[in-house]
Scaffold this active site. Structure first.
Site, PDB file in Angstrom:
ATOM      1  N   CYS A   1       0.884  -1.164   0.000  1.00 58.61           N
ATOM      2  CA  CYS A   1       0.000   0.000   0.000  1.00 58.61           C
ATOM      3  C   CYS A   1       0.928   1.221   0.000  1.00 58.61           C
ATOM      4  O   CYS A   1       2.059   1.117  -0.468  1.00 58.61           O
ATOM      5  CB  CYS A   1      -0.939  -0.023   1.207  1.00 58.61           C
ATOM      6  SG  CYS A   1      -0.107   0.017   2.803  1.00 58.61           S
ATOM      7  N   ARG A   2       0.480   2.334   0.503  1.00 49.85           N
ATOM      8  CA  ARG A   2       1.337   3.527   0.508  1.00 49.85           C
ATOM      9  C   ARG A   2       2.414   3.438   1.585  1.00 49.85           C
ATOM     10  O   ARG A   2       3.579   3.591   1.311  1.00 49.85           O
ATOM     11  CB  ARG A   2       0.511   4.805   0.681  1.00 49.85           C
ATOM     12  CG  ARG A   2       1.384   6.070   0.582  1.00 49.85           C
ATOM     13  CD  ARG A   2       0.604   7.337   0.796  1.00 49.85           C
ATOM     14  NE  ARG A   2      -0.098   7.390   2.062  1.00 49.85           N
ATOM     15  CZ  ARG A   2       0.461   7.688   3.236  1.00 49.85           C
ATOM     16  NH1 ARG A   2       1.738   7.957   3.304  1.00 49.85           N
ATOM     17  NH2 ARG A   2      -0.256   7.705   4.336  1.00 49.85           N
TER      18      ARG A   2
END
Length: 171
Positions: free
Chosen positions: A60-61
């Site tokens: 994810c980020r």
């Protein structure tokens, strides 16, 4: 099935050896910046992941979403599963390349934060300097955020998705 974390360097080696890289962020985030070769499969659709026995590295980020959903991710692929420790932020910090398209609009949730914050600030400033009735704007936005947090449905995000600048976002 358990899920372990991998450093960006180890993840790159695993990908080179045949592991699948899966970006669990929403399509708007993936369109703005992604790791080359990463398949975009948001959490809501993680059950669609092909069960072909290949190891899977999820990202994810920042790594927070992947860690928070580790059990669901571990069960999704039917194969050894790993989390990219620190997400795309750590990948970039390790000097590994990403594909960035700054012409894509900001992520919807960032747009919600900017819009909500601006409306609350405007309501307070107008309430102090123009008329106390403008404090209602801040209260309305606050109530909307509480509703969004408790139901998982964000009216402001739905509205912002329909704005012209978001219509061109990659799906």
């Amino acid at each position: 099935m358990t899920i372990e974390t991998m450093t960006p360097t180890d993840a790159r080696a695993a990908i080179a050896a045949g592991a699948r890289l899966v970006d669990i962020r929403d399509a708007d985030e993936h369109a703005r910046e992604r790791i080359a070769g990463a398949a975009n499969l948001p959490l809501a659709r993680i059950g669609d992941l092909p069960r072909d026995g290949r190891p899977v590295v999820f990202h994810c980020r920042s790594g927070m979403r992947t860690r928070a959903n580790a059990a669901q991710l571990a069960a999704a692929g039917g194969a050894p599963a790993f989390i990219l420790d620190g997400g795309i932020d750590a990948w970039r910090s390790a000097g590994l390349g990403t594909i960035a398209d700054r012409s894509q609009p900001l992520e919807i949730m960032r747009q919600v934060q900017i819009t909500a914050g601006s409306l609350v600030l405007a309501g307070v400033v107008l309430g102090v300097f123009v008329a106390p009735g403008f404090f209602g704007l801040s209260a309305f936005v606050g109530a909307g955020l509480v509703f969004s947090g408790t139901t998982g449905s964000c009216g402001m995000a739905s509205l912002l998705r329909r704005m012209p600048w978001n219509r061109r976002a990659a799906a």
